[in-house]
Design a protein around this motif. Structure first.
Motif, PDB file in Angstrom:
ATOM      1  N   ASN A   1      -9.174   6.623  -4.252  1.00 30.43           N
ATOM      2  CA  ASN A   1      -7.743   5.669  -3.693  1.00 30.43           C
ATOM      3  C   ASN A   1      -6.784   5.395  -4.738  1.00 30.43           C
ATOM      4  N   ALA A   2      -7.721   6.257  -6.195  1.00 32.65           N
ATOM      5  CA  ALA A   2      -7.320   6.799  -7.794  1.00 32.65           C
ATOM      6  C   ALA A   2      -7.284   7.910  -8.175  1.00 32.65           C
ATOM      7  N   VAL A   3      -6.295   8.203  -9.290  1.00 28.65           N
ATOM      8  CA  VAL A   3      -6.766   9.305  -9.326  1.00 28.65           C
ATOM      9  C   VAL A   3      -6.610   9.967 -11.052  1.00 28.65           C
ATOM     10  N   ILE A   4      -7.181  10.723 -11.872  1.00 27.87           N
ATOM     11  CA  ILE A   4      -7.205  10.640 -12.852  1.00 27.87           C
ATOM     12  C   ILE A   4      -6.202  11.819 -13.247  1.00 27.87           C
ATOM     13  N   ILE A   5      -5.171  11.756 -14.378  1.00 29.45           N
ATOM     14  CA  ILE A   5      -4.329  12.136 -14.907  1.00 29.45           C
ATOM     15  C   ILE A   5      -4.673  13.134 -16.290  1.00 29.45           C
ATOM     16  N   LYS A   6      -5.051  14.204 -16.517  1.00 26.59           N
ATOM     17  CA  LYS A   6      -5.280  15.377 -17.757  1.00 26.59           C
ATOM     18  C   LYS A   6      -3.689  16.172 -17.742  1.00 26.59           C
TER      19      LYS A   6
ATOM     20  N   VAL B   1      -7.211  17.587  -9.861  1.00 24.67           N
ATOM     21  CA  VAL B   1      -7.139  18.070 -11.056  1.00 24.67           C
ATOM     22  C   VAL B   1      -4.940  17.821 -11.453  1.00 24.67           C
ATOM     23  N   THR B   2      -5.159  16.940 -11.200  1.00 33.09           N
ATOM     24  CA  THR B   2      -3.472  16.878 -11.833  1.00 33.09           C
ATOM     25  C   THR B   2      -2.219  17.629 -11.393  1.00 33.09           C
ATOM     26  N   ASN B   3      -3.112  17.882  -9.454  1.00 34.09           N
ATOM     27  CA  ASN B   3      -1.828  18.716  -8.747  1.00 34.09           C
ATOM     28  C   ASN B   3      -0.945  17.738  -8.104  1.00 34.09           C
ATOM     29  N   PRO B   4       0.102  17.528  -7.655  1.00 35.24           N
ATOM     30  CA  PRO B   4       1.087  16.532  -6.504  1.00 35.24           C
ATOM     31  C   PRO B   4       0.634  17.210  -5.854  1.00 35.24           C
TER      32      PRO B   4
ATOM     33  N   PRO C   1      -6.133  19.544 -26.284  1.00 35.65           N
ATOM     34  CA  PRO C   1      -7.668  19.024 -25.748  1.00 35.65           C
ATOM     35  C   PRO C   1      -8.130  20.011 -25.044  1.00 35.65           C
ATOM     36  N   GLN C   2      -9.493  20.345 -24.674  1.00 36.29           N
ATOM     37  CA  GLN C   2      -9.860  20.836 -23.861  1.00 36.29           C
ATOM     38  C   GLN C   2     -11.474  20.107 -23.305  1.00 36.29           C
ATOM     39  N   GLY C   3     -11.213  20.506 -21.690  1.00 39.11           N
ATOM     40  CA  GLY C   3     -11.894  19.943 -21.439  1.00 39.11           C
ATOM     41  C   GLY C   3     -13.823  20.159 -21.377  1.00 39.11           C
ATOM     42  N   ILE C   4     -14.779  19.786 -21.102  1.00 38.14           N
ATOM     43  CA  ILE C   4     -15.821  20.283 -20.938  1.00 38.14           C
ATOM     44  C   ILE C   4     -17.092  20.122 -19.308  1.00 38.14           C
TER      45      ILE C   4
ATOM     46  N   GLY D   1       0.621   4.808  -3.333  1.00 37.77           N
ATOM     47  CA  GLY D   1      -0.328   3.422  -3.769  1.00 37.77           C
ATOM     48  C   GLY D   1      -1.506   4.124  -4.116  1.00 37.77           C
ATOM     49  N   LEU D   2      -1.767   4.964  -4.670  1.00 38.82           N
ATOM     50  CA  LEU D   2      -2.828   5.458  -5.696  1.00 38.82           C
ATOM     51  C   LEU D   2      -2.899   4.781  -6.445  1.00 38.82           C
ATOM     52  N   LYS D   3      -3.900   4.390  -7.188  1.00 40.54           N
ATOM     53  CA  LYS D   3      -4.132   3.729  -8.781  1.00 40.54           C
ATOM     54  C   LYS D   3      -3.927   5.181  -9.635  1.00 40.54           C
ATOM     55  N   THR D   4      -3.453   4.719 -11.139  1.00 36.00           N
ATOM     56  CA  THR D   4      -2.964   5.748 -11.981  1.00 36.00           C
ATOM     57  C   THR D   4      -4.369   5.922 -12.894  1.00 36.00           C
ATOM     58  N   ILE D   5      -4.627   6.623 -13.754  1.00 30.22           N
ATOM     59  CA  ILE D   5      -6.039   6.985 -14.475  1.00 30.22           C
ATOM     60  C   ILE D   5      -5.575   8.434 -15.809  1.00 30.22           C
ATOM     61  N   VAL D   6      -4.731   7.973 -16.505  1.00 25.45           N
ATOM     62  CA  VAL D   6      -4.144   8.676 -17.690  1.00 25.45           C
ATOM     63  C   VAL D   6      -5.721   9.055 -18.696  1.00 25.45           C
ATOM     64  N   SER D   7      -5.567  10.033 -18.840  1.00 22.44           N
ATOM     65  CA  SER D   7      -7.326  10.373 -19.107  1.00 22.44           C
ATOM     66  C   SER D   7      -7.801  11.270 -20.798  1.00 22.44           C
ATOM     67  N   HIS D   8      -8.160  11.241 -21.893  1.00 23.94           N
ATOM     68  CA  HIS D   8      -8.619  12.212 -22.930  1.00 23.94           C
ATOM     69  C   HIS D   8      -9.181  13.329 -22.169  1.00 23.94           C
ATOM     70  N   ARG D   9      -9.807  14.262 -23.387  1.00 17.84           N
ATOM     71  CA  ARG D   9     -10.937  15.680 -22.329  1.00 17.84           C
ATOM     72  C   ARG D   9     -12.752  15.111 -23.586  1.00 17.84           C
ATOM     73  N   GLY D  10     -12.963  16.432 -22.903  1.00 19.48           N
ATOM     74  CA  GLY D  10     -14.060  16.200 -24.306  1.00 19.48           C
ATOM     75  C   GLY D  10     -14.331  16.561 -25.001  1.00 19.48           C
TER      76      GLY D  10
END
Ligand code: PGA
Ligand code: ZN
Length: 349
Positions: free
Chosen positions: A271-276, A255-258, A36-39, A297-306
């Motif tokens: 306290n939460a991060v998006i993973i793309k 930006v999914t950078n460790p 995918p690609q981001g908008i 201890g952060l919540k993790t959210i896996v995400s699609h893109r625009g």
């Protein structure tokens, strides 16, 4: 497994733009993945290259290297792909195709969903200062019902039910964020999540805090621009005072950078991060980002893109890594539905 050859080709994504699909030919069979690609991209996402260049890199540079080195694990493969001269789209396409060749353990628990209902800014009506208005649900039926109810309400009020990039409603008759939130509160009883995407024309932090105070909003993504780290910290503290359980979610900031996730987590910015995965370009980097987030201890959210494709390997990644939440857009538009249907295959509705 032995990699015999890697092919790549151009395909159209959900916005009608070109992206790439890659095919791994192995002695175990063929594995195909699209990227995918981001908008609304973060400034520090790893750069992608043109589809033509990505195809050249995959077929002429990556393929010979992998045939020669014969990686057997995702980590081995992704280490070979870690070369700054290759585009993130080129490396991710290969990495994801390899990921699809690997067995998936049966899921222990399915993630909750941040399901999109309204969208604005670069994804829809540009007059709205918040990009995504979502409901938090633990099954698809619940989210689908909420989406239907809102649709009926818009129809009743004579507003358009046309949708934005990710399938969320985006009527041009509603130009005010609070009006959108009020509709969600009136038509559903669900907790709400927002993505401000604050790099372009966000509401002020005090307006956002007021929204947290007055509505059922329990999660805010990118409430501030990625450059304003001090303000992030203050905002997080203030928001927690209003609602103990509030989630402040970093996307463009990390930006999914460790390393960025570790630093921000340590400094208490969120306290939460998006993973793309395409923000960095390999499955292993996404997996590592998830591991680091969990360590802090952060919540993790896996995400699609625009701009998406009908591929759904992102769902498998979320399942494999046992993340807390997923973001796959609205229950509308084929490329979003592909993800929900894949998720359904792991569960009962
Ligand atoms: P995208 O935005 O269009 O860059 O994928 C989605 C988001 O900001 O979460
Ligand atoms: Zn975002």
């Amino acid at each position: 497994m032995k990699i015999k050859e890697i092919k790549a080709r151009k395909i159209l994504n959900s916005a009608g733009n070109w992206t790439i699909e890659c095919k791994l030919l192995t002695d175990k069979g063929e594995f195909v993945a699209a990227v995918p690609q981001g908008i609304s991209r973060g400034k520090e996402e790893k750069e992608s290259v043109s589809p033509e260049k990505a195809i050249f890199q995959i077929e002429k540079e990556i393929s010979p290297l992998l045939r020669k080195n014969s990686p057997q694990t995702q980590e081995e493969l992704d280490r070979l792909l870690n070369n700054p001269s290759w585009g993130s789209n080129a490396t991710l396409a290969v990495s994801a195709a390899f990921f699809k060749s690997q067995p998936l353990p049966s899921p222990s628990q399915l993630p909750q969903m941040m399901m999109l209902v309204f969208e604005g800014k670069k994804h829809g009506n540009p007059a709205l200062k918040i990009q995504e208005f979502m409901v938090i649900v633990s099954n698809i039926e619940e989210g689908k019902n909420a989406y239907e109810k809102v649709k009926k309400r818009l129809e009743k009020e004579g507003l358009a039910t046309t949708v934005g990039s990710e399938g969320g409603f985006s009527p041009f008759g509603i130009n005010n964020e609070e009006e959108v939130i009020k509709i969600l509160e009136e038509e559903t009883e669900l907790p709400l999540a927002l993505d401000v995407a604050a790099d372009t024309s966000p509401p002020s932090p005090s307006t956002l805090l007021d929204i947290v105070r007055r509505y059922r909003v329990v999660s805010i993504e990118d409430p501030l621009p990625e450059t304003k780290k001090e303000e992030w910290k203050v905002f997080f503290q203030e928001a927690k005072k209003i609602k103990e359980e509030i989630m402040i979610v970093a996307d463009d900031l990390t930006v999914t950078n460790p390393e960025k996730i570790a630093t921000g987590g340590e400094q208490g910015l969120f306290n939460a991060v998006i993973i793309k995965p395409n923000q960095q370009g390999t499955i292993s980097q996404a997996t590592e980002a998830i591991a680091v987030a969990k360590r802090y201890g952060l919540k993790t959210i896996v995400s699609h893109r625009g701009e998406e494709t009908n591929d759904s390997w992102i769902v498998d990644l979320a399942i494999k890594e046992n993340v807390d939440f997923v973001k796959f857009g609205a229950p509308c538009r084929g490329e979003r539905i592909a993800k929900y249907n894949r998720l359904l295959s792991f569960s009962e509705v």
